[in-house]
Design a protein around this motif. Structure first.
Motif, mmCIF file in Angstrom:
data_model
loop_
_atom_site.group_PDB
_atom_site.id
_atom_site.type_symbol
_atom_site.label_atom_id
_atom_site.label_comp_id
_atom_site.label_asym_id
_atom_site.label_seq_id
_atom_site.Cartn_x
_atom_site.Cartn_y
_atom_site.Cartn_z
ATOM 1 N N LEU A 1 7.027 8.914 -8.370
ATOM 2 C CA LEU A 1 5.991 9.425 -7.462
ATOM 3 C C LEU A 1 5.140 8.300 -6.909
ATOM 4 O O LEU A 1 4.856 7.314 -7.616
ATOM 5 C CB LEU A 1 5.068 10.383 -8.222
ATOM 6 C CG LEU A 1 5.720 11.556 -8.950
ATOM 7 C CD1 LEU A 1 4.683 12.278 -9.805
ATOM 8 C CD2 LEU A 1 6.348 12.517 -7.957
ATOM 9 N N GLY A 2 4.723 8.457 -5.664
ATOM 10 C CA GLY A 2 3.821 7.501 -5.032
ATOM 11 C C GLY A 2 3.437 8.074 -3.674
ATOM 12 O O GLY A 2 4.035 9.056 -3.222
ATOM 13 N N ARG A 3 2.430 7.438 -3.050
ATOM 14 C CA ARG A 3 2.034 7.955 -1.729
ATOM 15 C C ARG A 3 2.952 7.450 -0.626
ATOM 16 O O ARG A 3 2.998 7.999 0.451
ATOM 17 C CB ARG A 3 0.598 7.510 -1.408
ATOM 18 C CG ARG A 3 -0.463 8.245 -2.188
ATOM 19 C CD ARG A 3 -1.774 7.535 -2.063
ATOM 20 N NE ARG A 3 -1.637 6.140 -2.484
ATOM 21 C CZ ARG A 3 -2.627 5.270 -2.498
ATOM 22 N NH1 ARG A 3 -3.825 5.626 -2.110
ATOM 23 N NH2 ARG A 3 -2.432 4.022 -2.903
ATOM 24 N N ARG A 4 3.656 6.349 -0.912
ATOM 25 C CA ARG A 4 4.480 5.734 0.139
ATOM 26 C C ARG A 4 5.562 6.655 0.640
ATOM 27 O O ARG A 4 6.176 7.363 -0.158
ATOM 28 C CB ARG A 4 5.127 4.456 -0.409
ATOM 29 C CG ARG A 4 4.237 3.281 -0.236
ATOM 30 C CD ARG A 4 4.674 2.158 -1.095
ATOM 31 N NE ARG A 4 3.629 1.887 -2.094
ATOM 32 C CZ ARG A 4 3.562 0.789 -2.820
ATOM 33 N NH1 ARG A 4 4.486 -0.133 -2.695
ATOM 34 N NH2 ARG A 4 2.580 0.615 -3.680
ATOM 35 N N LYS A 5 5.765 6.589 1.980
ATOM 36 C CA LYS A 5 6.813 7.395 2.600
ATOM 37 C C LYS A 5 8.129 6.662 2.395
ATOM 38 O O LYS A 5 8.374 5.617 3.004
ATOM 39 C CB LYS A 5 6.498 7.487 4.106
ATOM 40 C CG LYS A 5 6.790 8.817 4.687
ATOM 41 C CD LYS A 5 6.324 8.883 6.142
ATOM 42 C CE LYS A 5 6.890 10.095 6.825
ATOM 43 N NZ LYS A 5 6.832 11.333 6.069
ATOM 44 N N LEU A 6 8.943 7.171 1.528
ATOM 45 C CA LEU A 6 10.224 6.504 1.244
ATOM 46 C C LEU A 6 11.302 7.564 1.131
ATOM 47 O O LEU A 6 11.080 8.628 0.523
ATOM 48 C CB LEU A 6 10.163 5.773 -0.110
ATOM 49 C CG LEU A 6 9.273 4.548 -0.258
ATOM 50 C CD1 LEU A 6 9.178 4.137 -1.717
ATOM 51 C CD2 LEU A 6 9.844 3.398 0.565
ATOM 52 N N SER A 7 12.469 7.262 1.676
ATOM 53 C CA SER A 7 13.589 8.186 1.447
ATOM 54 C C SER A 7 14.105 7.908 0.029
ATOM 55 O O SER A 7 13.805 6.861 -0.554
ATOM 56 C CB SER A 7 14.697 7.930 2.465
ATOM 57 O OG SER A 7 15.304 6.680 2.175
ATOM 58 N N GLU A 8 14.898 8.843 -0.458
ATOM 59 C CA GLU A 8 15.465 8.661 -1.803
ATOM 60 C C GLU A 8 16.281 7.355 -1.862
ATOM 61 O O GLU A 8 16.189 6.599 -2.821
ATOM 62 C CB GLU A 8 16.370 9.855 -2.120
ATOM 63 C CG GLU A 8 16.585 10.042 -3.589
ATOM 64 C CD GLU A 8 15.932 11.316 -4.099
ATOM 65 O OE1 GLU A 8 14.689 11.385 -4.113
ATOM 66 O OE2 GLU A 8 16.677 12.230 -4.470
ATOM 67 N N ASP A 9 17.025 7.103 -0.796
ATOM 68 C CA ASP A 9 17.863 5.892 -0.786
ATOM 69 C C ASP A 9 17.015 4.628 -0.789
ATOM 70 O O ASP A 9 17.335 3.659 -1.474
ATOM 71 C CB ASP A 9 18.796 5.883 0.436
ATOM 72 C CG ASP A 9 20.038 6.716 0.155
ATOM 73 O OD1 ASP A 9 20.228 7.090 -1.024
ATOM 74 O OD2 ASP A 9 20.783 7.009 1.116
ATOM 75 N N GLU A 10 15.951 4.656 0.012
ATOM 76 C CA GLU A 10 15.081 3.470 0.048
ATOM 77 C C GLU A 10 14.479 3.214 -1.338
ATOM 78 O O GLU A 10 14.428 2.087 -1.820
ATOM 79 C CB GLU A 10 13.949 3.667 1.072
ATOM 80 C CG GLU A 10 14.421 3.513 2.506
ATOM 81 C CD GLU A 10 13.361 3.979 3.508
ATOM 82 O OE1 GLU A 10 13.336 3.410 4.608
ATOM 83 O OE2 GLU A 10 12.578 4.918 3.200
#
Ligand SMILES: NC(=O)C1=CN([C@@H]2O[C@H](COP(=O)(O)OP(=O)(O)OC[C@H]3O[C@@H](n4cnc5c(N)ncnc54)[C@H](OP(=O)(O)O)[C@@H]3O)[C@@H](O)[C@H]2O)C=CC1
Ligand SMILES: O=C1O[C@H](COP(=O)(O)O)[C@@H](O)[C@H](O)[C@H]1O
Length: 505
Positions: A42-51
């Motif tokens: 978990l985190g606030r950063r917008k990341l795809s699962e792959d990233e």
């Protein structure tokens, strides 16, 4: 081991990258994870699962003890890992998290066993626990565990407030307070050493021990952590937790069984027997220091107040030394000296037990002998040295000899690996229990007060040294000296004689 979902708050942060993911990967390679294991970062950063998985793979390559050259193993491991955006302050995000967890629990046929690992700033702990409760995430049909990083509070009062907030959703037996020193193999070995060696068991008491020295010396400075460290100092960063935990592990009486309850009970007894520091006793028993510019490994380094992010007028302690007394049957009258500091001459965490000199000299030659020393190296090298005396057949003199055994820290499981595996099994033996944490803050509070009011001298020490000279005087008053790296051969009596004659030994 039970199947589980591991929910990692702060999965995009430094600790997750350097310690948590590599530790979990090592456990995976060593087949120490449950068959069914899912981790949601978990985190606030917008990341795809792959990233996100790409970032985790990078951290494994950089920090894992196990090889990452087998792409298939890394890929299989990453299959167990997911990512969800979540702001810990937003209750609605927890609802999304709940559906994500439930969906995975159903898909992988996992029981509702959930670990909530808080690798985030301590200010967020209370909010997270309240939202876990509010959202229903902490109501499970299986078991739940809360793992919490240090610092646990800023002083006695704030630690109590924090503990009360955790207790609203988790029972004490469900809370795992990480102190990574308790995961170090040689700290875990202290109990075993005493238990499995009747010789040591017999000597582990005031009749034979002259003094005990516990040191955690670091060469690094404040690094990039000024924002945290400048409000914390060595007393909160190392002393209240790691150093006092090592003291407890060393001085506790052996429990009948090495269980969380019994070890916790014995450790608490040590803290209860620790002679309280009266306000006026702080100056006599505590030394506060701060590093100035100097040389480490041939490199010129800045002083603490010149470090980026540090208040130039800061009086934060980067070094602390203390003399403590345990007023119980086994340890009364044995001084325990504890010191820790940044930017010191070498990186070394070690415990030295100095035994008393024999009452009589060896009758034939009347030679003074060096003290017996048991040195326990906690890190970076893990090992042990026993200094004994024997007659040198070449010159007929009694001389100290060292029996030494060592393992390189990089060859053995990292503290986080051991502790995360213990926590997954539900074994809290090597975690800090609330009673100990509270008693540790209680003991340290007069020091915090004295530092805050600037009542103690702040001794400057150059980077690359062994710390302030005032810390040497703490031991000299009692007829001792710190055992640094070099093997030392002077007996207590020889030292006293030399001091009287004004000779440096
Ligand atoms: N780093 C270390 O060596 C050590 C750290 N610790 C402790 O571990 C904890 C984490 O430290 P560290 O990893 O260094 O800290 P970092 O600052 O590197 O990481 C903080 C993490 O918290 C997340 N975060 C911050 N605010 C929020 C929010 N409002 N909602 C959701 N996530 C949030 C960040 O994610 P994002 O930015 O994506 O929101 C990030 O993943 C702290 O308690 C620290 O004291 C203990 C011992 C050693
Ligand atoms: O918890 C901490 O520990 C490290 C030292 O740990 P070690 O395992 O390298 O001995 C210390 O540098 C850091 O300031 C502190 O927060």
């Amino acid at each position: 081991m039970d199947a589980m979902t591991f929910v990692l708050f702060g999965a995009t942060g430094d600790l997750a990258k350097r310690k948590i993911f590599p530790a979990i990967y090592n456990l995976y390679v060593d087949r120490k994870l449950p068959e069914s294991f899912q981790l949601i970062g978990l985190g606030r950063r917008k990341l795809s699962e792959d990233e996100f998985r790409g970032q985790v793979a990078q951290s494994l390559r950089a920090f894992s003890r196990r090889t990452t050259s087998d792409e298939a193993t890394v890929r299989d491991f990453l299959e167990h890992i997911g990512y969800t955006e979540l702001n810990v302050n937003e209750l609605s995000d927890y609802a999304k998290l709940a559906s994500r967890i439930e969906e995975r629990e159903q898909r992988f046929v996992l029981p509702e066993n959930r670990v909530f690992y808080m690798s985030v700033a301590p200010e967020l702990f209370g909010t997270i626990v309240a939202n876990l409760q509010e959202s229903g995430l902490s109501r499970v049909s299986g078991w739940k565990r809360l793992v919490i990083e240090k610092p646990f509070g800023h002083d006695l009062e704030s630690a109590r407030v924090l503990n009360a907030s955790l207790a609203q959703a988790f029972e004490e037996k469900e809370i795992f307070r990480i102190d990574h020193y308790l995961g170090k193999p040689m700290v875990q070995n202290l109990e075993v050493l005493e238990y499995s060696n009747p010789v040591l068991q017999a000597l582990w008491r005031n009749r034979y021990v002259a003094n005990v020295q516990i040191t955690a010396a670091e060469t690094v400075g404040v690094e990039t952590r000024a924002e945290y460290y400048d409000h914390s100092g060595a007393v909160r960063d190392m002393f209240q937790n790691h150093m006092l935990q090592m003291l407890m592990m060393l001085a506790m009486q052996l429990p009948k069984h090495s269980t969380a309850e019994e070890v916790g009970f014995k450790k608490r007894k040590v803290m209860e027997a620790l002679r309280p520091l009266q306000q006026e006793g702080v100056e006599a028993n505590i030394v506060r220091g701060q590093y100035t510019a100097g040389q480490i490994g041939g490199q010129q380094v800045a002083g603490y107040t010149e470090e980026p992010g540090v208040n130039p007028a800061s009086t934060t302690d980067t070094y602390i030394a203390a003399r403590l007394w345990i007023d119980d049957y086994f340890w009364s009258e044995v001084p325990f000296y504890i010191r820790t500091g940044k930017r010191l001459a070498g990186k070394s965490t070690r415990i030295v037990i100095e035994f008393k000199d024999p009452a009589d000299k060896f009758s034939r030659t009347n030679e003074a002998t060096a003290p017996n020393l048991l040195t326990i190296d906690i890190g970076p090298e893990a090992g042990m040295t026993f200094q004994l005396n024997m007659k040198n057949p070449l010159n007929g003199k009694i001389e100290p000899v060292q029996i030494h055994t060592a393992v390189d820290e990089k060859d053995i499981p990292e503290a986080y690996e051991t502790l995360i595996a213990d926590m997954m099994r539900g074994d809290a033996t090597f975690f800090a229990h609330w009673d100990e944490v509270e008693l540790a803050w209680q003991w340290v509070q007069p020091i915090l007060n004295a530092f805050e009011r600037n009542e103690l001298p702040l001794h400057a020490y150059p980077a690359g040294s062994n710390g302030p000279e005032a810390a040497d005087r703490l031991l000299e008053q009692d007829g001792f000296h710190w055992w640094h790296d070099e093997p030392q051969a002077k007996s207590q009596e020889e030292r006293k004689l030399a001091e009287t004659a004004g000779v440096q030994v």
